[in-house]
Design a protein around this motif. Structure first.
Motif, PDB file in Angstrom:
ATOM      1  N   GLU A  85       0.831  -1.203   0.000  1.00  0.00           N
ATOM      2  CA  GLU A  85       0.000   0.000   0.000  1.00  0.00           C
ATOM      3  C   GLU A  85       0.868   1.256   0.000  1.00  0.00           C
ATOM      4  O   GLU A  85       0.574   2.238  -0.711  1.00  0.00           O
ATOM      5  CB  GLU A  85      -0.916  -0.021   1.221  1.00  0.00           C
ATOM      6  N   ALA A  86       1.958   1.210   0.782  1.00  0.00           N
ATOM      7  CA  ALA A  86       2.867   2.348   0.821  1.00  0.00           C
ATOM      8  C   ALA A  86       3.568   2.540  -0.519  1.00  0.00           C
ATOM      9  O   ALA A  86       3.749   3.674  -0.988  1.00  0.00           O
ATOM     10  CB  ALA A  86       3.905   2.138   1.929  1.00  0.00           C
ATOM     11  N   TYR A  87       3.937   1.452  -1.184  1.00  0.00           N
ATOM     12  CA  TYR A  87       4.600   1.544  -2.491  1.00  0.00           C
ATOM     13  C   TYR A  87       3.670   2.179  -3.512  1.00  0.00           C
ATOM     14  O   TYR A  87       4.093   3.042  -4.307  1.00  0.00           O
ATOM     15  CB  TYR A  87       5.034   0.151  -2.943  1.00  0.00           C
ATOM     16  N   ALA A  88       2.408   1.748  -3.512  1.00  0.00           N
ATOM     17  CA  ALA A  88       1.441   2.314  -4.472  1.00  0.00           C
ATOM     18  C   ALA A  88       1.265   3.810  -4.246  1.00  0.00           C
ATOM     19  O   ALA A  88       1.168   4.597  -5.206  1.00  0.00           O
ATOM     20  CB  ALA A  88       0.112   1.587  -4.330  1.00  0.00           C
ATOM     21  N   PHE A  89       1.227   4.220  -2.994  1.00  0.00           N
ATOM     22  CA  PHE A  89       1.044   5.648  -2.695  1.00  0.00           C
ATOM     23  C   PHE A  89       2.253   6.465  -3.130  1.00  0.00           C
ATOM     24  O   PHE A  89       2.134   7.532  -3.738  1.00  0.00           O
ATOM     25  CB  PHE A  89       0.783   5.826  -1.205  1.00  0.00           C
ATOM     26  N   LEU A  90       3.445   5.976  -2.824  1.00  0.00           N
ATOM     27  CA  LEU A  90       4.663   6.754  -3.071  1.00  0.00           C
ATOM     28  C   LEU A  90       5.057   6.793  -4.548  1.00  0.00           C
ATOM     29  O   LEU A  90       5.769   7.711  -4.975  1.00  0.00           O
ATOM     30  CB  LEU A  90       5.829   6.193  -2.243  1.00  0.00           C
ATOM     31  N   THR A  91       4.632   5.812  -5.321  1.00  0.00           N
ATOM     32  CA  THR A  91       4.968   5.818  -6.752  1.00  0.00           C
ATOM     33  C   THR A  91       3.949   6.578  -7.582  1.00  0.00           C
ATOM     34  O   THR A  91       4.153   6.767  -8.785  1.00  0.00           O
ATOM     35  CB  THR A  91       5.074   4.374  -7.265  1.00  0.00           C
ATOM     36  N   SER A  92       2.875   7.005  -6.967  1.00  0.00           N
ATOM     37  CA  SER A  92       1.925   7.886  -7.648  1.00  0.00           C
ATOM     38  C   SER A  92       2.391   9.323  -7.503  1.00  0.00           C
ATOM     39  O   SER A  92       3.334   9.607  -6.775  1.00  0.00           O
ATOM     40  CB  SER A  92       0.518   7.712  -7.052  1.00  0.00           C
ATOM     41  N   ASP A  93       1.757  10.211  -8.194  1.00  0.00           N
ATOM     42  CA  ASP A  93       2.118  11.622  -8.067  1.00  0.00           C
ATOM     43  C   ASP A  93       1.596  12.161  -6.736  1.00  0.00           C
ATOM     44  O   ASP A  93       0.378  12.300  -6.532  1.00  0.00           O
ATOM     45  CB  ASP A  93       1.517  12.441  -9.217  1.00  0.00           C
ATOM     46  N   VAL A  94       2.519  12.449  -5.852  1.00  0.00           N
ATOM     47  CA  VAL A  94       2.146  12.995  -4.553  1.00  0.00           C
ATOM     48  C   VAL A  94       2.119  14.507  -4.684  1.00  0.00           C
ATOM     49  O   VAL A  94       3.143  15.143  -4.952  1.00  0.00           O
ATOM     50  CB  VAL A  94       3.130  12.569  -3.453  1.00  0.00           C
TER      51      VAL A  94
END
Length: 321
Positions: free
Chosen positions: A267-276
């Motif tokens: 879940e953390a990987y998906a969040f951080l690899t998206s445009d934050v």
């Protein structure tokens, strides 16, 4: 008359023969004892080292004592002279009011000082040189003066105790423990002001990038100053604190809520690899400003809570400010 004379001479010769035979028997007896003793001694282990040294010392002391109490005038005069010198030495300290040799207090040599001089020396050491190391987990965190901790000493009582020790420091030195006092309110206020400096927040489990791979980082316990226990420790050990010039502060461990971040790594990987993207609103101009955040920075905010991912408030606030 002639018969009587002959009888008397015969008796004299008989007594002489008896004395001669008695002497011969004594010599033979001593010879037998000597031979028997020597034969037995060969089977008996002779002590070496310390016992033989003690025996020599004992014999020497016995000889010296005998010579002193015998009619040898030299030893009597020497002994009397030694006693006189000793009495003069003791009297020079007693009547002058000076402290005897080899007496120390708070690492200050007090030998040959009067009580008033000793008080001045101790007070100068206390005011100018004594500092207390504040320790946490065996490491020096801070160095402070005794006054900051509310510590005090009674230099008059220390000096008087040193004087009362007399010859205790001869031949080895003697040390006087400091007579201490504690202002509890001052110590408490100082430790309260030290709380923020000691405080280390717990680290909740999180994540970091390592060569393009997101890896979990385990949580770590924090700590905070235990003011109550530290005050009790100080108040019960003021003498050792002043003598050793060191105070160990007691702390409380602050465990993190989550130690393992692995369950939420996907879940953390998906969040951080998206445009934050962050959006900021300016209430004065009424404008909204948006900007992107790189994944390394965003990973430093990200933490694992009890029910999923969350944000490290202190790290995020520092970034915003």
């Amino acid at each position: 008359m002639d018969d009587y004379s002959r009888q008397q001479r015969g008796r004299g010769k008989s007594r002489a023969r008896e004395r001669h035979m008695a002497r011969k028997r004594r010599k033979d007896t001593l010879f037998n004892i000597k031979n028997t003793s020597v034969s037995k001694i060969s089977d008996v282990p002779i002590p070496k080292g310390i016992p033989s040294v003690f025996t020599k010392i004992r014999l020497l002391l016995r000889d010296v004592t005998w010579m002193f109490f015998s009619r040898a005038p030299v030893f009597k005069i020497a002994g009397a002279g030694l006693i006189i010198v000793l009495l003069l030495f003791i009297g020079s300290y007693v009547f002058s009011g000076r402290i005897f040799p080899n007496i120390y207090a708070m690492e200050v040599p007090l030998s040959d000082l009067t009580i008033e001089e000793a008080e001045s020396a101790l007070q100068a050491e206390w005011d100018e040189n004594v500092q207390i190391d504040l320790m946490i987990d065996g490491q020096v965190m801070l160095r402070v003066t005794p006054d900051e901790l509310g510590l005090g000493i009674d230099v008059t009582e220390i000096a008087q105790t040193a004087k009362n020790l007399g010859l205790t420091g001869i031949p080895f030195s003697a040390t006087v423990d400091p007579v201490t006092s504690l202002d509890y309110a001052t110590a408490q206020t100082f430790l309260l002001n030290l709380t923020e400096r000691v405080y280390i927040p717990s680290f909740e489990a999180g994540y970091k990038w390592d060569d393009g791979e997101l890896i979990p980082v385990p949580g770590r316990a924090g700590k905070q100053l235990d003011i109550s226990m530290s005050l009790d420790h100080l108040s019960q050990n003021t003498v050792s604190v002043v003598s050793n010039r060191r105070l160990e502060l007691l702390t409380i461990d602050l465990p993190p809520m989550v130690m393992d971040a692995a369950p939420y790594v996907d879940e953390a990987y998906a969040f951080l690899t998206s445009d934050v993207t962050l959006e900021g609103y300016d209430p004065f101009s009424g404008e909204t400003i948006a900007w992107k955040v790189d994944s390394d920075t965003a990973s430093s905010w990200l933490a694992t809570g009890t029910n999923g991912l969350t944000v490290r408030e202190n790290t995020f606030v520092e970034y915003i400010q």
